[in-house]
Design a protein around this motif. Structure first.
Motif, PDB file in Angstrom:
ATOM      1  N   ALA A 154      14.945  -9.696 -33.457  1.00 41.50           N
ATOM      2  CA  ALA A 154      14.936 -11.021 -34.084  1.00 41.50           C
ATOM      3  C   ALA A 154      13.730 -11.826 -33.603  1.00 41.50           C
ATOM      4  CB  ALA A 154      16.229 -11.761 -33.771  1.00 41.50           C
ATOM      5  N   LEU A 155      13.447 -11.699 -32.324  1.00 39.33           N
ATOM      6  CA  LEU A 155      12.292 -12.393 -31.748  1.00 39.33           C
ATOM      7  C   LEU A 155      11.002 -11.836 -32.358  1.00 39.33           C
ATOM      8  CD1 LEU A 155      11.731 -14.556 -29.638  1.00 39.33           C
ATOM      9  CD2 LEU A 155      11.525 -12.765 -27.919  1.00 39.33           C
ATOM     10  N   GLY A 156      10.969 -10.513 -32.516  1.00 35.62           N
ATOM     11  CA  GLY A 156       9.809  -9.871 -33.112  1.00 35.62           C
ATOM     12  C   GLY A 156       9.561 -10.350 -34.532  1.00 35.62           C
ATOM     13  N   ARG A 157      10.645 -10.473 -35.301  1.00 35.59           N
ATOM     14  CA  ARG A 157      10.520 -10.937 -36.683  1.00 35.59           C
ATOM     15  C   ARG A 157       9.953 -12.363 -36.716  1.00 35.59           C
ATOM     16  NH1 ARG A 157      15.920 -11.141 -40.075  1.00 35.59           N
ATOM     17  NH2 ARG A 157      16.218 -12.966 -38.780  1.00 35.59           N
ATOM     18  N   ALA A 158      10.410 -13.175 -35.743  1.00 42.77           N
ATOM     19  CA  ALA A 158       9.940 -14.562 -35.706  1.00 42.77           C
ATOM     20  C   ALA A 158       8.477 -14.640 -35.274  1.00 42.77           C
ATOM     21  CB  ALA A 158      10.820 -15.383 -34.768  1.00 42.77           C
ATOM     22  N   LEU A 159       8.060 -13.713 -34.394  1.00 44.05           N
ATOM     23  CA  LEU A 159       6.702 -13.786 -33.847  1.00 44.05           C
ATOM     24  C   LEU A 159       5.661 -13.116 -34.737  1.00 44.05           C
ATOM     25  CD1 LEU A 159       7.341 -13.131 -30.048  1.00 44.05           C
ATOM     26  CD2 LEU A 159       6.751 -15.290 -31.137  1.00 44.05           C
ATOM     27  N   ALA A 160       6.101 -12.088 -35.505  1.00 44.13           N
ATOM     28  CA  ALA A 160       5.139 -11.287 -36.265  1.00 44.13           C
ATOM     29  C   ALA A 160       4.346 -12.142 -37.244  1.00 44.13           C
ATOM     30  CB  ALA A 160       5.876 -10.175 -37.010  1.00 44.13           C
ATOM     31  N   LYS A 161       4.968 -13.177 -37.784  1.00 45.42           N
ATOM     32  CA  LYS A 161       4.266 -13.988 -38.770  1.00 45.42           C
ATOM     33  C   LYS A 161       3.342 -15.004 -38.115  1.00 45.42           C
ATOM     34  CE  LYS A 161       6.924 -17.195 -40.760  1.00 45.42           C
ATOM     35  NZ  LYS A 161       8.102 -17.929 -41.287  1.00 45.42           N
ATOM     36  N   GLU A 162       3.227 -14.953 -36.784  1.00 47.13           N
ATOM     37  CA  GLU A 162       2.395 -15.884 -36.028  1.00 47.13           C
ATOM     38  C   GLU A 162       2.689 -17.330 -36.425  1.00 47.13           C
ATOM     39  OE1 GLU A 162      -1.506 -14.360 -36.689  1.00 47.13           O
ATOM     40  OE2 GLU A 162      -1.096 -12.557 -35.525  1.00 47.13           O
ATOM     41  N   PRO A 163       3.880 -17.783 -36.075  1.00 46.61           N
ATOM     42  CA  PRO A 163       4.305 -19.104 -36.522  1.00 46.61           C
ATOM     43  C   PRO A 163       3.602 -20.220 -35.755  1.00 46.61           C
ATOM     44  CG  PRO A 163       5.923 -18.195 -35.029  1.00 46.61           C
ATOM     45  CD  PRO A 163       4.879 -17.136 -35.219  1.00 46.61           C
ATOM     46  N   ASP A 164       3.557 -21.393 -36.388  1.00 41.61           N
ATOM     47  CA  ASP A 164       3.027 -22.574 -35.707  1.00 41.61           C
ATOM     48  C   ASP A 164       4.040 -23.089 -34.698  1.00 41.61           C
ATOM     49  OD1 ASP A 164       0.702 -22.531 -37.119  1.00 41.61           O
ATOM     50  OD2 ASP A 164       1.472 -23.779 -38.743  1.00 41.61           O
ATOM     51  N   VAL A 165       5.317 -22.962 -35.074  1.00 42.98           N
ATOM     52  CA  VAL A 165       6.395 -23.430 -34.212  1.00 42.98           C
ATOM     53  C   VAL A 165       7.438 -22.325 -34.117  1.00 42.98           C
ATOM     54  CG1 VAL A 165       8.122 -25.219 -33.813  1.00 42.98           C
ATOM     55  CG2 VAL A 165       6.054 -25.751 -35.114  1.00 42.98           C
ATOM     56  N   LEU A 166       7.903 -22.063 -32.910  1.00 43.79           N
ATOM     57  CA  LEU A 166       8.952 -21.073 -32.711  1.00 43.79           C
ATOM     58  C   LEU A 166      10.254 -21.814 -32.405  1.00 43.79           C
ATOM     59  CD1 LEU A 166       9.702 -18.076 -32.414  1.00 43.79           C
ATOM     60  CD2 LEU A 166       9.107 -18.234 -30.003  1.00 43.79           C
ATOM     61  N   LEU A 167      11.281 -21.539 -33.201  1.00 47.17           N
ATOM     62  CA  LEU A 167      12.571 -22.194 -33.011  1.00 47.17           C
ATOM     63  C   LEU A 167      13.585 -21.167 -32.536  1.00 47.17           C
ATOM     64  CD1 LEU A 167      12.609 -24.228 -36.347  1.00 47.17           C
ATOM     65  CD2 LEU A 167      11.800 -24.986 -34.115  1.00 47.17           C
ATOM     66  N   LEU A 168      14.265 -21.460 -31.451  1.00 42.98           N
ATOM     67  CA  LEU A 168      15.226 -20.516 -30.899  1.00 42.98           C
ATOM     68  C   LEU A 168      16.589 -21.201 -30.781  1.00 42.98           C
ATOM     69  CD1 LEU A 168      12.909 -19.330 -27.992  1.00 42.98           C
ATOM     70  CD2 LEU A 168      13.291 -18.116 -30.129  1.00 42.98           C
ATOM     71  N   ASP A 169      17.580 -20.627 -31.431  1.00 40.04           N
ATOM     72  CA  ASP A 169      18.918 -21.216 -31.408  1.00 40.04           C
ATOM     73  C   ASP A 169      19.821 -20.362 -30.527  1.00 40.04           C
ATOM     74  OD1 ASP A 169      21.230 -22.555 -31.822  1.00 40.04           O
ATOM     75  OD2 ASP A 169      21.409 -22.100 -33.961  1.00 40.04           O
ATOM     76  N   GLU A 170      20.033 -20.767 -29.314  1.00 40.05           N
ATOM     77  CA  GLU A 170      20.863 -20.051 -28.343  1.00 40.05           C
ATOM     78  C   GLU A 170      20.615 -18.549 -28.378  1.00 40.05           C
ATOM     79  OE1 GLU A 170      24.119 -21.460 -26.939  1.00 40.05           O
ATOM     80  OE2 GLU A 170      24.099 -23.432 -27.866  1.00 40.05           O
ATOM     81  N   PRO A 171      19.382 -18.117 -28.227  1.00 36.30           N
ATOM     82  CA  PRO A 171      19.103 -16.693 -28.410  1.00 36.30           C
ATOM     83  C   PRO A 171      19.710 -15.808 -27.324  1.00 36.30           C
ATOM     84  CG  PRO A 171      17.165 -17.798 -27.586  1.00 36.30           C
ATOM     85  CD  PRO A 171      18.179 -18.865 -27.845  1.00 36.30           C
ATOM     86  N   LEU A 172      20.057 -16.384 -26.194  1.00 36.50           N
ATOM     87  CA  LEU A 172      20.533 -15.554 -25.097  1.00 36.50           C
ATOM     88  C   LEU A 172      22.051 -15.565 -24.957  1.00 36.50           C
ATOM     89  CD1 LEU A 172      17.912 -16.467 -22.329  1.00 36.50           C
ATOM     90  CD2 LEU A 172      17.789 -14.730 -24.091  1.00 36.50           C
TER      91      LEU A 172
END
Lengths: 362, 294
Positions: free
Chosen positions: A143-161
């Motif tokens: 899930a983190l990879g999917r969020a990072l692959a697009k090289e986002p301007d902002v990374l939003l994490l909703d209780e990922p752990l």
């Protein structure tokens, strides 16, 4: 990388207010945690930043661009959901490549980026699997990879752990923090776990019942909490609270509540005396335990001892109120025993009983 | 001693369990299997001894597939126009049901509106009506709408009625599939750069595909086997569907019916059902088990 600015943002669901008048400025590349109990509006806030929800009032800016009315797809944010929300019918590779495909990235470029992210997150050998065949920790990384692959301007994490087991959670905490600093991506992290927020974030926005309580660096929240809620929410074991009043005797100020009588520093005592009814707050590590008489302090009886190995939480009873004290494990006391406890004067907080605000002096 | 006792008891319990399974599940199925076996044997046999025992192998009973056969009903009967009629009805029903129920199921699952619960209860109640009690009302309705007694338009009218009867249950089934897709998944797709339409196309549709498949098979089969509506409303013999044709072939008692031919036609008619059920068992099971596990 962008700055994220929320200005007077409110969100209502029907008549229920989820977020009220929120003002947050997140700096470029900063790691900000939204911290609060469940139902405090932190996830709603995140979904508004993502563009899933539209604020009922207020504006949201990325840098100086007003994105309030932009749909999620035009905001270039990456998001990791609490449930991970991986697409069950796609392989790990396709999951990570999905946002890139939607951007019409050339195939070779997609392949390069997917493999790069997979290497970064150590999921290269999982690329051909479906999400159903992965463990929780692996899904989280995909899930983190999917969020990072697009090289986002902002990374939003909703209780990922929150869905990981305790050991993996502690490990991922450090990994995530390191990764965020390496990539330098502006990150907003939602959690109800104050330890996660304290350990990872540059600054923490504490929320309760839809309102921002305090937004500051972790050590400021810990040492100078703005109000009773923040004081009680941050720190484990939590801060001890005793209700009482401040009185002046011969130029000295004392906090008094039944059997309690604690001498206060002069400045703090003076503003405390003006308020009358106050709540005294003191952290467990700012209380000291003595077995001998004659050193002043307050008489207390040992209630329960909770050994933690390195140190112990000693619960003492003073006039019916239980206080938690963090003491070195070497201190051996038995329940029922009478001891004396001393408050470190400089570490005492006073809160206005009516407003809950911490009393400060310059 | 007690250990041996326990083992005996466990063995007994296991045997009893198997016996119960045989009694409940296998024995009632035996007559059905015997009938099918008889049907198959009969359709390939040249003569029938005492009306029961098949003997001698022949393919002539299946000749209706490649030639015209002479029957009491029609001198040079070809089965293919009737197959076409039946297909027209069944495919039409399936198409209409999938189109309406996939949209209705999405709305019932995803959208909050007043009286949603009441509406869902009402939909289930609709399904409880047997079509027999609606025959006269439907006849008047179709007549008024000009969907009666006008060639293929009549079959189209029946198609609409049949689809209407199937849609409630199908909507419920598909709603269950939509319910299983968490909001997070849609949101994730939106954040990843999808428009609403692309979310539907790339994420939702693939995940409800098993549901749509199941519903289309069910509605196809119910259109394929529809008898009552066609029997009642279709007066033009050219527009009969297979069940009605077979009914007329059997019920003509003026001369001896050609049993061999009839058994072969009957088997031919059940083929789609057999094919669908044998190939889509897993899919059909998922309707009841549910879930979109990867």
């Amino acid at each position: 990388m962008v700055r994220v600015r929320l200005e007077n943002v409110s969100k209502y669901f029907g008549r229920v207010a989820a977020v009220i008048d929120l003002n947050i400025h997140v700096r470029d590349g900063e790691f900000v945690a939204l911290l609060g109990p469940s139902g405090c509006g932190k996830t709603t806030t995140l979904l508004m930043i993502a563009g899933i929800y539209k604020p009922s009032r207020g504006r949201i800016f990325f840098d100086d661009e007003d994105v309030t009315d932009l749909p999620p797809k035009d905001r270039n944010v990456g998001m990791v959901f609490q449930s991970y929300a991986l697409y069950p019918h796609m392989t790990v590779y396709d999951n990570i490549a999905f946002p890139l495909k939607l951007k019409k990235t050339p195939k070779s470029e997609i392949d390069r980026k997917v493999r790069e992210v997979a290497r970064l997150l150590q999921i290269e050998e999982l690329l051909d699997r479906k999400p159903g065949q992965l463990s929780g920790g692996q899904q989280q990384r995909v899930a983190l990879g999917r969020a990072l692959a697009k090289e986002p301007d902002v990374l939003l994490l909703d209780e990922p752990l929150s869905n990981l087991d305790a050991k993996l959670r502690v490990y991922m905490r450090a990994e995530l923090k390191k990764l965020q600093k390496e990539l330098g991506v502006t990150t907003i992290y939602v959690t109800h776990d104050q330890v996660e927020a304290m350990t990872m974030a540059d600054r923490i926005a504490v929320m309760n019942k839809g309102r921002l309580q305090q937004f500051d660096a972790p050590e400021v929240l810990y040492n100078r909490p703005a109000n009773l809620f923040v004081a009680g929410f941050i720190g484990s074991p939590p801060m001890n609270f005793v209700e009482g009043s401040v009185v002046e005797r011969n130029g000295e100020y004392f906090f008094e509540a039944g059997g309690f009588k604690v001498r206060l520093p002069a400045e703090l005592g003076r503003i405390g005396a003006e308020r009358g009814e106050v709540v005294l707050g003191v952290r467990p590590e700012d209380l000291e335990i003595y077995r001998r008489d004659g050193l002043g302090g307050v008489e207390a009886s040992i209630y329960v001892v909770e050994p933690l190995g390195r140190d112990s939480i000693i619960n003492v009873k003073v006039d019916g109120t239980v206080l938690k004290i963090l003491a070195p494990a070497e201190i051996r006391v038995e329940p029922g025993q009478t001891v004396r406890i001393r408050f470190k004067p400089s570490r005492i907080h006073l809160f206005d009983k009516k407003t809950g605000r911490r009393l400060t002096y310059s | 001693m007690p250990a041996k006792n326990r083992r005996t008891r466990a063995l007994l319990r296991k045997t009893a369990k198997i016996i119960v399974i045989i009694v409940v599940a296998v024995i009632p199925a035996i007559p059905i299997w015997i009938m099918y076996a008889w049907l198959i044997a009969q359709s390939f046999s040249a003569r029938v001894i005492q009306g029961i025992l098949p003997s001698g192998f022949t393919l002539s009973n299946w000749r209706f597939l490649w030639t015209r056969v002479s029957t009491v009903y029609e001198a040079g009967l070809s089965i293919w126009p009737y197959v076409a009629n039946t297909l027209y009805l069944a495919l039409g029903v399936a198409g209409l049901v999938v189109l309406v129920s996939s949209m209705a199921g999405y709305a019932l699952s995803r959208m909050e509106f007043k009286g949603r619960m009441k509406m869902m209860e009402f939909i289930i109640a609709l399904h409880a009506f047997p079509s027999v009690i609606l025959l006269i009302a439907l006849f008047i309705l179709l007549n008024k709408m000009g969907l009666y007694g006008r060639g293929y338009v009549t079959l189209t009218g029946i198609m609409i009625v049949k689809a209407g009867l199937e849609i409630p249950m199908a909507s419920w089934i598909i709603k269950g599939f939509f319910d299983n897709i968490p909001w997070d998944l849609e949101w994730a797709a939106l954040v990843d750069g999808c428009s609403r339409w692309k979310v539907w196309r790339y994420i939702i549709l693939p995940l409800v595909l098993p549901g749509i498949g199941a519903v289309s098979i069910f509605s196809f089969l119910s259109g394929w086997s529809e008898f009552l509506l066609v029997y009642t409303y279709v007066s033009n013999e050219k527009l009969y569907t297979l069940p009605v044709l077979i009914y007329y072939l059997i019920s003509d008692l003026e001369s001896m019916p050609q049993w061999g031919l009839l058994t072969a036609m009957g088997l031919f008619y059940t083929l789609p059902v057999l094919i669908f059920f044998s190939t889509s068992q897993k899919l059909l099971l998922r309707i009841y088990v549910g879930g979109v596990k990867g």
